[in-house]
Design an enzyme around this catalytic site. Sequence first.
Site: not given
Length: 183
Positions: A68-69
Amino acid sequence: MSTPTPSPADLPFEAAAFAARAHRHAVRKDNQTPYVSHVFRVCLVVRHTFGFDDPRMLAAALLHDTIEDTTTDADDLVERFGPDVARWVAALTKDMRLPHDAREDAYTKVLAAAEWQVKALKLADLYDNLGDCRSFSPNGRRKTAAKAHAYLGAIRQNLPDAVRPALALVEQRLASLEAGLTS
């Protein structure tokens, strides 16, 4: 060239190093704390607070925000940590291409249908986030509490008995945060 999957005993150590490199430039919302401290704490919650010692779960806890990051993708995780870890991390990953409301809706549906390990890992993530948001403004704490309620509603679905004590700990932490908002 493919990297061999670490032995079960080495899996969390390799995941910790990978997560530290992947998050090396990121900080928490306070703009001071290295982001990687969050994934380390989530791993500690899985092991020491919730009592799960499966090395794959510990590795997934450390890696839960990498897709996600960071620039990491699921194929990177399959290759380095095996299909279980990659599948659990992928289930904990929001689709950032979607608008906020659609993304949150899709994410809660995935959580509701997820394997118990994913639910336990998300509970550890919530436990840490609920503790870490105490320095937020009251509005920030309310937003964190509201998200926690939405995720807990999804996690409760088909939750096995082995994960219920972890759920109770997160619910206690959420109640404590909310009590602080009303006093």
